[in-house]
Design a protein around this motif. Structure first.
Motif, PDB file in Angstrom:
ATOM      1  N   LEU A 373      32.163  12.997  48.112  1.00 30.02           N
ATOM      2  CA  LEU A 373      33.086  13.860  47.123  1.00 30.02           C
ATOM      3  C   LEU A 373      31.912  14.492  46.312  1.00 30.02           C
ATOM      4  N   CYS A 374      30.694  14.187  45.941  1.00 28.35           N
ATOM      5  CA  CYS A 374      30.801  15.130  44.867  1.00 28.35           C
ATOM      6  C   CYS A 374      30.250  16.022  45.817  1.00 28.35           C
ATOM      7  N   ASN A 375      29.554  16.211  46.729  1.00 24.87           N
ATOM      8  CA  ASN A 375      28.972  17.375  47.150  1.00 24.87           C
ATOM      9  C   ASN A 375      30.483  18.189  47.795  1.00 24.87           C
ATOM     10  N   ASP A 376      31.998  17.684  48.210  1.00 22.62           N
ATOM     11  CA  ASP A 376      32.707  19.173  48.212  1.00 22.62           C
ATOM     12  C   ASP A 376      33.051  19.451  46.836  1.00 22.62           C
ATOM     13  N   MET A 377      33.600  19.029  46.313  1.00 20.16           N
ATOM     14  CA  MET A 377      33.704  19.214  44.440  1.00 20.16           C
ATOM     15  C   MET A 377      32.107  20.170  43.796  1.00 20.16           C
ATOM     16  N   GLY A 378      31.453  19.916  44.266  1.00 23.86           N
ATOM     17  CA  GLY A 378      30.292  20.913  44.327  1.00 23.86           C
ATOM     18  C   GLY A 378      30.081  22.193  44.325  1.00 23.86           C
ATOM     19  N   HIS A 379      30.266  21.859  46.053  1.00 22.32           N
ATOM     20  CA  HIS A 379      30.767  23.264  46.867  1.00 22.32           C
ATOM     21  C   HIS A 379      32.034  24.642  46.198  1.00 22.32           C
ATOM     22  N   LYS A 380      33.070  23.450  45.412  1.00 30.71           N
ATOM     23  CA  LYS A 380      33.882  24.481  45.167  1.00 30.71           C
ATOM     24  C   LYS A 380      33.401  24.783  43.795  1.00 30.71           C
ATOM     25  N   ALA A 381      33.588  23.855  43.398  1.00 28.40           N
ATOM     26  CA  ALA A 381      32.385  25.094  42.226  1.00 28.40           C
ATOM     27  C   ALA A 381      31.536  26.044  42.615  1.00 28.40           C
ATOM     28  N   ALA A 382      30.485  26.273  43.125  1.00 29.48           N
ATOM     29  CA  ALA A 382      30.172  27.434  43.614  1.00 29.48           C
ATOM     30  C   ALA A 382      31.072  28.630  43.728  1.00 29.48           C
ATOM     31  N   GLN A 383      32.184  28.480  44.788  1.00 24.71           N
ATOM     32  CA  GLN A 383      32.596  29.314  44.993  1.00 24.71           C
ATOM     33  C   GLN A 383      33.721  29.593  44.136  1.00 24.71           C
ATOM     34  N   ALA A 384      34.203  28.995  43.117  1.00 22.95           N
ATOM     35  CA  ALA A 384      35.101  29.624  42.453  1.00 22.95           C
ATOM     36  C   ALA A 384      34.453  30.638  41.098  1.00 22.95           C
ATOM     37  N   VAL A 385      32.862  29.965  41.016  1.00 23.13           N
ATOM     38  CA  VAL A 385      32.004  31.147  40.108  1.00 23.13           C
ATOM     39  C   VAL A 385      31.872  33.247  40.750  1.00 23.13           C
ATOM     40  N   LEU A 386      31.511  32.943  42.091  1.00 24.73           N
ATOM     41  CA  LEU A 386      31.433  33.408  43.309  1.00 24.73           C
ATOM     42  C   LEU A 386      33.139  34.215  43.060  1.00 24.73           C
ATOM     43  N   CYS A 387      34.303  34.146  43.158  1.00 28.57           N
ATOM     44  CA  CYS A 387      35.291  34.608  42.458  1.00 28.57           C
ATOM     45  C   CYS A 387      35.779  35.240  41.358  1.00 28.57           C
ATOM     46  N   LYS A 388      35.521  34.359  39.922  1.00 27.80           N
ATOM     47  CA  LYS A 388      35.590  34.418  39.392  1.00 27.80           C
ATOM     48  C   LYS A 388      34.415  34.429  38.258  1.00 27.80           C
ATOM     49  N   TYR A 389      34.030  34.517  38.141  1.00 27.24           N
ATOM     50  CA  TYR A 389      32.322  34.108  36.931  1.00 27.24           C
ATOM     51  C   TYR A 389      31.456  34.907  36.824  1.00 27.24           C
ATOM     52  N   GLN A 390      31.295  36.237  37.540  1.00 30.50           N
ATOM     53  CA  GLN A 390      30.275  36.845  37.808  1.00 30.50           C
ATOM     54  C   GLN A 390      29.962  37.883  36.859  1.00 30.50           C
ATOM     55  N   LEU A 391      28.983  38.255  36.681  1.00 31.80           N
ATOM     56  CA  LEU A 391      28.612  39.450  35.944  1.00 31.80           C
ATOM     57  C   LEU A 391      29.916  40.899  35.717  1.00 31.80           C
ATOM     58  N   LYS A 392      29.896  41.013  36.434  1.00 32.82           N
ATOM     59  CA  LYS A 392      30.955  42.235  37.169  1.00 32.82           C
ATOM     60  C   LYS A 392      32.319  42.330  36.394  1.00 32.82           C
ATOM     61  N   HIS A 393      32.797  41.266  36.865  1.00 34.80           N
ATOM     62  CA  HIS A 393      33.505  40.475  36.462  1.00 34.80           C
ATOM     63  C   HIS A 393      33.700  40.925  35.417  1.00 34.80           C
ATOM     64  N   ALA A 394      33.184  40.905  34.138  1.00 37.49           N
ATOM     65  CA  ALA A 394      32.781  40.390  32.963  1.00 37.49           C
ATOM     66  C   ALA A 394      32.804  41.937  32.185  1.00 37.49           C
ATOM     67  N   VAL A 395      31.907  42.792  32.420  1.00 36.83           N
ATOM     68  CA  VAL A 395      31.671  44.174  32.731  1.00 36.83           C
ATOM     69  C   VAL A 395      32.264  44.865  32.611  1.00 36.83           C
ATOM     70  N   SER A 396      33.690  44.881  34.266  1.00 34.70           N
ATOM     71  CA  SER A 396      34.766  45.445  34.140  1.00 34.70           C
ATOM     72  C   SER A 396      35.591  45.557  32.943  1.00 34.70           C
ATOM     73  N   LYS A 397      35.828  44.572  32.826  1.00 32.87           N
ATOM     74  CA  LYS A 397      36.499  44.498  31.460  1.00 32.87           C
ATOM     75  C   LYS A 397      35.763  44.660  29.885  1.00 32.87           C
ATOM     76  N   TYR A 398      34.751  44.437  30.022  1.00 27.75           N
ATOM     77  CA  TYR A 398      34.835  45.507  28.751  1.00 27.75           C
ATOM     78  C   TYR A 398      34.518  46.354  28.744  1.00 27.75           C
ATOM     79  N   GLN A 399      34.237  47.509  29.892  1.00 29.60           N
ATOM     80  CA  GLN A 399      34.427  49.191  29.668  1.00 29.60           C
ATOM     81  C   GLN A 399      35.614  49.193  29.888  1.00 29.60           C
ATOM     82  N   SER A 400      36.871  48.541  30.425  1.00 33.01           N
ATOM     83  CA  SER A 400      37.616  48.720  30.156  1.00 33.01           C
ATOM     84  C   SER A 400      38.878  48.990  28.938  1.00 33.01           C
ATOM     85  N   LEU A 401      38.275  48.540  28.097  1.00 31.06           N
ATOM     86  CA  LEU A 401      38.453  47.549  26.665  1.00 31.06           C
ATOM     87  C   LEU A 401      38.088  48.950  26.233  1.00 31.06           C
ATOM     88  N   PHE A 402      36.800  49.104  25.941  1.00 34.01           N
ATOM     89  CA  PHE A 402      36.257  50.844  25.010  1.00 34.01           C
ATOM     90  C   PHE A 402      36.736  51.173  25.605  1.00 34.01           C
TER      91      PHE A 402
END
Length: 418
Positions: A373-402
């Protein structure tokens, strides 16, 4: 010609989360606009005295302003530091700020946004408020100011003014956005923007626990390791971890708590571990930055603990790095918090009510032998980061704002470093 002026107490080369995020944001924005940073002298870097007062790093112009450098864990000293550095940043920026500029200011220290408002008043420039902690609510949660006190009420009114005057307000989580929205007397569509922080995926990735050099050195490879890694500040509930460790020390010696970090509570934690002779708790200082991946992979499960009432007040940036390491998370937090929402949405861990050490003990006892169970949840956590929480995702939003705030024909060339 328009520039982005960044006001922050902490910046490169310091390794704190605030310095890291503001540095990376500035470097992301300089691809579109000239960026000038007004910051304080280093509070953390061992070579602070050798840092140039004015320099350019990766096309970002940096001005280091004077201010006191008392120990940040000594509360009076921290308050003095915040005041002297904010005032120094204000006067340095005052001579260089123009009406065409747009300021990006972070909420820590809490006096700094007031300086941005003064610059807007005197120079006519717009400012964007980046909320890392919501004041004065954070003072109430930590017991530093009662909600009916004069200081609390005064800060509340000042912050309402600042929120009203900001062109945009960036929050780190959905719970924070809801809290900030209650402070706006006249809500404006599009003014509140949620831009989560991100994981350092370039240096943090899953590594098998058996190959972890830190666990090998501590002889913990065969233990079920619960890792708390990060700031041991006043908003974090560390007592629940030690209470659980005390209960489990005899009944489940296989479970070991590894606490790595620094902050206002660290000495108290170390004193209790020593006084009560807790063999199942190890307390360490931060490892060097280049060993961050070793730190975050030195466990079976990561844990982030907050005091009750922290919903919307602060969003822990550390959760994204812990997720990137492929480890499940235990959140000791309110159910409505961003931390709890992410864990529930992604299916990457468990929630424990703040200050409920019995619930934490029961949970750890249940999951310590469920590696699948721990390994399965850990794998999902790493995949969620790659899909939603990378630097490129945030920088794109900051650039659009300015880009919305700075007309295209009012953009000058970035700083020439040649």
């Amino acid at each position: 010609m328009a520039r982005i002026l960044v006001l922050t107490e902490l910046f490169y080369p310091e390794k704190t989360s605030t310095a890291y995020f503001l540095t990376t944001i500035a470097q992301g924005l300089v691809t579109d606009y000239p960026v000038t940073v007004f910051t304080g002298a280093s509070l953390y870097d061992s070579q602070a005295s050798s840092l140039a007062q004015n320099t350019v790093v990766k096309e970002v112009e940096i001005h280091r302003c004077r201010g006191t450098t008392f120990n940040k864990n000594w509360l009076p000293g921290r308050l003095v530091n915040g005041c002297t550095r904010a005032i120094s940043i204000f006067f340095t920026a005052l001579w260089q700020c123009h009406a065409s500029d747009v300021i990006l200011v972070v909420t820590n220290p809490p006096l700094l946004p007031l300086m941005a408002w003064l610059l807007k008043t005197l120079k006519g420039c717009n400012f964007v408020l980046l909320v890392h902690d919501v004041y004065p609510e954070v003072l109430s949660v930590t017991g530093l100011a009662h909600s009916q006190s004069l200081v609390y009420r005064l800060m509340q009114e000042v912050n309402r003014l600042i929120y009203g005057q900001a062109s945009r307000i960036i929050t780190l989580g959905r719970d924070m956005q809801k809290l900030v929205e209650t402070k706006l007397t006249q809500p404006v569509e599009g003014k509140l923007i949620c831009i989560p922080n991100w994981a350092e995926t370039e240096i943090i990735y899953p590594v098998d626990k058996q190959n972890n050099s830190l666990l090998q050195r501590l002889n913990l490879v065969d233990k079920f390791v619960v890792l708390y890694a990060g700031n041991m500040g006043r908003t974090h509930d560390l007592k629940i971890l030690l209470d659980a460790a005390e209960t489990l020390s005899d009944t489940q010696p296989q479970i070991h708590f590894l606490l790595i970090g620094a902050g206002a509570q660290k000495q108290d934690v170390e004193a209790r571990v020593q006084d009560q002779h807790l063999p199942n708790v190890t307390v360490l200082s931060y490892l060097p930055h280049e060993q961050k991946n070793v730190t975050l992979n030195s466990c079976d499960v990561g844990i982030i603990s907050f005091l009750p009432g922290m919903t919307g007040v602060s969003v822990p940036s550390r959760m994204y790095n812990q997720m990137a390491a492929g480890k499940p998370l235990i959140a000791i937090a309110d159910n409505e918090s961003e931390l709890a929402q992410v864990i529930q949405e992604e299916g990457i861990g468990w929630l424990v009510s703040p200050q409920d050490d019995d619930q934490l003990v029961k949970l750890l006892t249940q999951i310590m032998n469920d590696s699948e169970l721990c390994n399965d949840m850990g794998h999902k956590a790493a995949q969620a980061v790659l899909c939603k929480y990378q630097l490129k995702h945030a920088v794109s939003k900051y650039q659009s704002l300015f880009r919305e705030l700075i007309p295209h024909n009012n953009i000058s060339s970035p700083v020439d470093t040649k």
